[in-house]
Design a protein around this motif. Structure first.
Motif, PDB file in Angstrom:
ATOM      1  N   VAL A  35       0.840  -1.207   0.000  1.00 38.55           N
ATOM      2  CA  VAL A  35       0.000   0.000   0.000  1.00 38.55           C
ATOM      3  C   VAL A  35       0.874   1.256   0.000  1.00 38.55           C
ATOM      4  O   VAL A  35       0.633   2.205  -0.757  1.00 38.55           O
ATOM      5  CB  VAL A  35      -0.950   0.009   1.217  1.00 38.55           C
ATOM      6  N   ARG A  36       1.912   1.240   0.843  1.00 37.06           N
ATOM      7  CA  ARG A  36       2.789   2.408   0.917  1.00 37.06           C
ATOM      8  C   ARG A  36       3.558   2.611  -0.382  1.00 37.06           C
ATOM      9  O   ARG A  36       3.827   3.749  -0.781  1.00 37.06           O
ATOM     10  CB  ARG A  36       3.761   2.257   2.092  1.00 37.06           C
ATOM     11  N   LEU A  37       3.922   1.527  -1.059  1.00 33.86           N
ATOM     12  CA  LEU A  37       4.596   1.659  -2.349  1.00 33.86           C
ATOM     13  C   LEU A  37       3.665   2.293  -3.383  1.00 33.86           C
ATOM     14  O   LEU A  37       4.097   3.128  -4.196  1.00 33.86           O
ATOM     15  CB  LEU A  37       5.061   0.291  -2.842  1.00 33.86           C
ATOM     16  N   LEU A  42       2.603   9.786  -4.548  1.00 34.35           N
ATOM     17  CA  LEU A  42       1.905  10.937  -3.972  1.00 34.35           C
ATOM     18  C   LEU A  42       2.728  11.548  -2.836  1.00 34.35           C
ATOM     19  O   LEU A  42       2.704  12.769  -2.631  1.00 34.35           O
ATOM     20  CB  LEU A  42       0.531  10.508  -3.447  1.00 34.35           C
ATOM     21  N   SER A  43       3.439  10.701  -2.098  1.00 30.43           N
ATOM     22  CA  SER A  43       4.301  11.209  -1.029  1.00 30.43           C
ATOM     23  C   SER A  43       5.441  12.048  -1.614  1.00 30.43           C
ATOM     24  O   SER A  43       5.812  13.083  -1.056  1.00 30.43           O
ATOM     25  CB  SER A  43       4.870  10.050  -0.201  1.00 30.43           C
ATOM     26  N   ARG A  44       5.982  11.589  -2.731  1.00 34.47           N
ATOM     27  CA  ARG A  44       7.033  12.356  -3.399  1.00 34.47           C
ATOM     28  C   ARG A  44       6.480  13.688  -3.898  1.00 34.47           C
ATOM     29  O   ARG A  44       7.145  14.732  -3.787  1.00 34.47           O
ATOM     30  CB  ARG A  44       7.614  11.553  -4.560  1.00 34.47           C
ATOM     31  N   ALA A  45       5.252  13.658  -4.433  1.00 32.69           N
ATOM     32  CA  ALA A  45       4.620  14.902  -4.888  1.00 32.69           C
ATOM     33  C   ALA A  45       4.378  15.841  -3.712  1.00 32.69           C
ATOM     34  O   ALA A  45       4.556  17.062  -3.828  1.00 32.69           O
ATOM     35  CB  ALA A  45       3.308  14.589  -5.596  1.00 32.69           C
ATOM     36  N   ALA A  46       3.984  15.274  -2.563  1.00 34.34           N
ATOM     37  CA  ALA A  46       3.771  16.091  -1.367  1.00 34.34           C
ATOM     38  C   ALA A  46       5.076  16.730  -0.905  1.00 34.34           C
ATOM     39  O   ALA A  46       5.106  17.878  -0.458  1.00 34.34           O
ATOM     40  CB  ALA A  46       3.173  15.238  -0.254  1.00 34.34           C
ATOM     41  N   ALA A  47       6.169  15.973  -1.012  1.00 34.24           N
ATOM     42  CA  ALA A  47       7.475  16.509  -0.632  1.00 34.24           C
ATOM     43  C   ALA A  47       7.874  17.661  -1.557  1.00 34.24           C
ATOM     44  O   ALA A  47       8.398  18.684  -1.107  1.00 34.24           O
ATOM     45  CB  ALA A  47       8.534  15.413  -0.673  1.00 34.24           C
ATOM     46  N   ARG A  48       7.615  17.486  -2.869  1.00 34.05           N
ATOM     47  CA  ARG A  48       7.907  18.576  -3.803  1.00 34.05           C
ATOM     48  C   ARG A  48       7.047  19.803  -3.480  1.00 34.05           C
ATOM     49  O   ARG A  48       7.516  20.944  -3.576  1.00 34.05           O
ATOM     50  CB  ARG A  48       7.657  18.114  -5.229  1.00 34.05           C
ATOM     51  N   GLY A  49       5.790  19.537  -3.096  1.00 35.00           N
ATOM     52  CA  GLY A  49       4.913  20.644  -2.728  1.00 35.00           C
ATOM     53  C   GLY A  49       5.414  21.381  -1.503  1.00 35.00           C
ATOM     54  O   GLY A  49       5.341  22.610  -1.431  1.00 35.00           O
ATOM     55  N   GLN A  50       5.929  20.618  -0.522  1.00 39.09           N
ATOM     56  CA  GLN A  50       6.480  21.249   0.682  1.00 39.09           C
ATOM     57  C   GLN A  50       7.677  22.126   0.343  1.00 39.09           C
ATOM     58  O   GLN A  50       7.809  23.243   0.861  1.00 39.09           O
ATOM     59  CB  GLN A  50       6.888  20.176   1.689  1.00 39.09           C
ATOM     60  N   TRP A 226       7.170   3.455   8.183  1.00 35.75           N
ATOM     61  CA  TRP A 226       7.457   3.785   6.791  1.00 35.75           C
ATOM     62  C   TRP A 226       7.374   5.297   6.576  1.00 35.75           C
ATOM     63  O   TRP A 226       8.240   5.893   5.925  1.00 35.75           O
ATOM     64  CB  TRP A 226       6.457   3.065   5.881  1.00 35.75           C
ATOM     65  N   SER A 227       6.330   5.922   7.133  1.00 34.89           N
ATOM     66  CA  SER A 227       6.126   7.365   6.950  1.00 34.89           C
ATOM     67  C   SER A 227       7.300   8.180   7.485  1.00 34.89           C
ATOM     68  O   SER A 227       7.768   9.117   6.843  1.00 34.89           O
ATOM     69  CB  SER A 227       4.840   7.805   7.649  1.00 34.89           C
ATOM     70  N   VAL A 228       7.764   7.797   8.665  1.00 33.32           N
ATOM     71  CA  VAL A 228       8.851   8.558   9.283  1.00 33.32           C
ATOM     72  C   VAL A 228      10.137   8.419   8.468  1.00 33.32           C
ATOM     73  O   VAL A 228      10.838   9.404   8.215  1.00 33.32           O
ATOM     74  CB  VAL A 228       9.066   8.090  10.735  1.00 33.32           C
ATOM     75  N   VAL A 229      10.448   7.190   8.045  1.00 36.10           N
ATOM     76  CA  VAL A 229      11.646   6.983   7.229  1.00 36.10           C
ATOM     77  C   VAL A 229      11.508   7.732   5.899  1.00 36.10           C
ATOM     78  O   VAL A 229      12.458   8.373   5.422  1.00 36.10           O
ATOM     79  CB  VAL A 229      11.879   5.478   6.984  1.00 36.10           C
ATOM     80  N   GLU A 230      10.323   7.673   5.317  1.00 36.43           N
ATOM     81  CA  GLU A 230      10.074   8.343   4.043  1.00 36.43           C
ATOM     82  C   GLU A 230      10.243   9.850   4.169  1.00 36.43           C
ATOM     83  O   GLU A 230      10.860  10.499   3.312  1.00 36.43           O
ATOM     84  CB  GLU A 230       8.654   8.007   3.583  1.00 36.43           C
ATOM     85  N   ARG A 231       9.708  10.423   5.242  1.00 35.27           N
ATOM     86  CA  ARG A 231       9.847  11.864   5.468  1.00 35.27           C
ATOM     87  C   ARG A 231      11.313  12.243   5.649  1.00 35.27           C
ATOM     88  O   ARG A 231      11.760  13.272   5.139  1.00 35.27           O
ATOM     89  CB  ARG A 231       9.044  12.286   6.691  1.00 35.27           C
ATOM     90  N   ALA A 232      12.038  11.431   6.406  1.00 33.92           N
ATOM     91  CA  ALA A 232      13.446  11.730   6.636  1.00 33.92           C
ATOM     92  C   ALA A 232      14.242  11.755   5.316  1.00 33.92           C
ATOM     93  O   ALA A 232      15.174  12.553   5.166  1.00 33.92           O
ATOM     94  CB  ALA A 232      14.053  10.706   7.595  1.00 33.92           C
ATOM     95  N   VAL A 233      13.858  10.877   4.376  1.00 30.82           N
ATOM     96  CA  VAL A 233      14.556  10.809   3.092  1.00 30.82           C
ATOM     97  C   VAL A 233      14.093  11.915   2.148  1.00 30.82           C
ATOM     98  O   VAL A 233      14.905  12.632   1.549  1.00 30.82           O
ATOM     99  CB  VAL A 233      14.341   9.431   2.445  1.00 30.82           C
ATOM    100  N   LEU A 234      12.773  12.093   2.020  1.00 31.53           N
ATOM    101  CA  LEU A 234      12.235  13.028   1.033  1.00 31.53           C
ATOM    102  C   LEU A 234      12.421  14.488   1.427  1.00 31.53           C
ATOM    103  O   LEU A 234      12.529  15.356   0.560  1.00 31.53           O
ATOM    104  CB  LEU A 234      10.748  12.749   0.810  1.00 31.53           C
ATOM    105  N   TYR A 235      12.432  14.779   2.725  1.00 36.55           N
ATOM    106  CA  TYR A 235      12.510  16.165   3.170  1.00 36.55           C
ATOM    107  C   TYR A 235      13.892  16.562   3.649  1.00 36.55           C
ATOM    108  O   TYR A 235      14.077  17.607   4.249  1.00 36.55           O
ATOM    109  CB  TYR A 235      11.494  16.411   4.299  1.00 36.55           C
ATOM    110  N   ARG A 236      14.882  15.724   3.357  1.00 41.21           N
ATOM    111  CA  ARG A 236      16.234  16.028   3.840  1.00 41.21           C
ATOM    112  C   ARG A 236      16.821  17.226   3.061  1.00 41.21           C
ATOM    113  O   ARG A 236      16.427  17.529   1.958  1.00 41.21           O
ATOM    114  CB  ARG A 236      17.162  14.825   3.664  1.00 41.21           C
TER     115      ARG A 236
END
Length: 236
Positions: A35-37, A42-50, A226-236
């Motif tokens: 599901v997370r994959l 969308l998570s990557r798009a959210a990171a770009r939006g941030q 997964w969310s926390v690891v993903e945020r740490a990678v995408l928002y670094r």
């Protein structure tokens, strides 16, 4: 429900040689990862939006100088700026919202005694000594230091560690992206409360894990990690 139950059973059968009696629990973790994959784009798009919202901070600062004495006008101008730049202030919520149906599906699946008019065979599966359809309260009744109680203790330790890491990450992100302020250095109405609460959101996962069936708790723990690891990678 029957189709999803069959899917979980099939995944459990595939994983049984590796995980034995805990194969269904491993299937839920695998399902969560799938599901997370699917949501990851969308998570990557959210990171770009941030990052795009961060780039708007100089323009927002100009609006703050111009409309600092009128909070409502400032808020309207900020929303118009986001629309003009095609940056959604709510884009980061979409990945989380799309996971809600999967969570409730697991919740109902492991809370129902019957599926399609037949006994729910999934309720016989366990994670080590803890039934996937059981709750923390059930584990406490059997003894906090029993097999099921220790499984929940392990989950709580994992959730607490992930929440602590998420707390530090949220504080760092908010420091790097301060909320829009009005004159006198005060934040816009409602923003201050959200800013104070946001870093603590991950700790609410502890409550969720304690009250839902263990299968749904596994989904929450896996997805939160997964969310926390993903945020740490995408928002670094």
């Amino acid at each position: 429900m029957s189709v999803f139950a069959h899917l979980v059973e099939q995944l459990a059968d595939l994983l049984q040689p590796l995980f034995g009696a805990s194969a269904a629990a491993a299937a839920i973790v695998l399902f969560t990862a799938l599901v997370r994959l699917l949501v990851h784009p969308l998570s990557r798009a959210a990171a770009r939006g941030q990052k795009a919202r961060t780039a708007l901070q100089p323009k927002i600062a100009e609006l703050r100088k111009k409309h600092g004495k009128n909070p409502e006008k400032l808020q309207r101008a900020v929303l118009e700026l986001h629309a003009e730049e095609k940056v959604s202030p709510l884009a980061g919520c979409l990945p989380g919202l799309l996971q809600v149906p999967a969570f409730f599906l697991l919740y109902h699946l492991f809370s129902s005694d019957t599926i399609g008019g037949e006994a729910n065979a999934l309720l016989g599966h366990q994670l080590l000594a803890a039934p996937l359809g059981g709750r923390w309260a059930d584990a406490l009744q059997a003894g906090p230091f029993g097999g099921a109680g220790l499984v929940y203790a392990g989950l709580f330790v994992i959730v607490a560690g992930v929440a602590a890491f998420s707390f530090r990450l949220s504080k760092r992100m908010m420091a790097a992206n301060p909320a829009v302020q009005v004159s006198g250095g005060e934040q816009m109405p409602g923003v201050g409360a959200v800013t104070k609460v946001m870093p603590f959101m991950s700790f609410f996962t502890l409550v969720t894990v304690a009250v839902v069936p263990l299968a749904a708790a596994l989904y929450v723990v896996t997805s939160t990690t997964w969310s926390v690891v993903e945020r740490a990678v995408l928002y670094r």
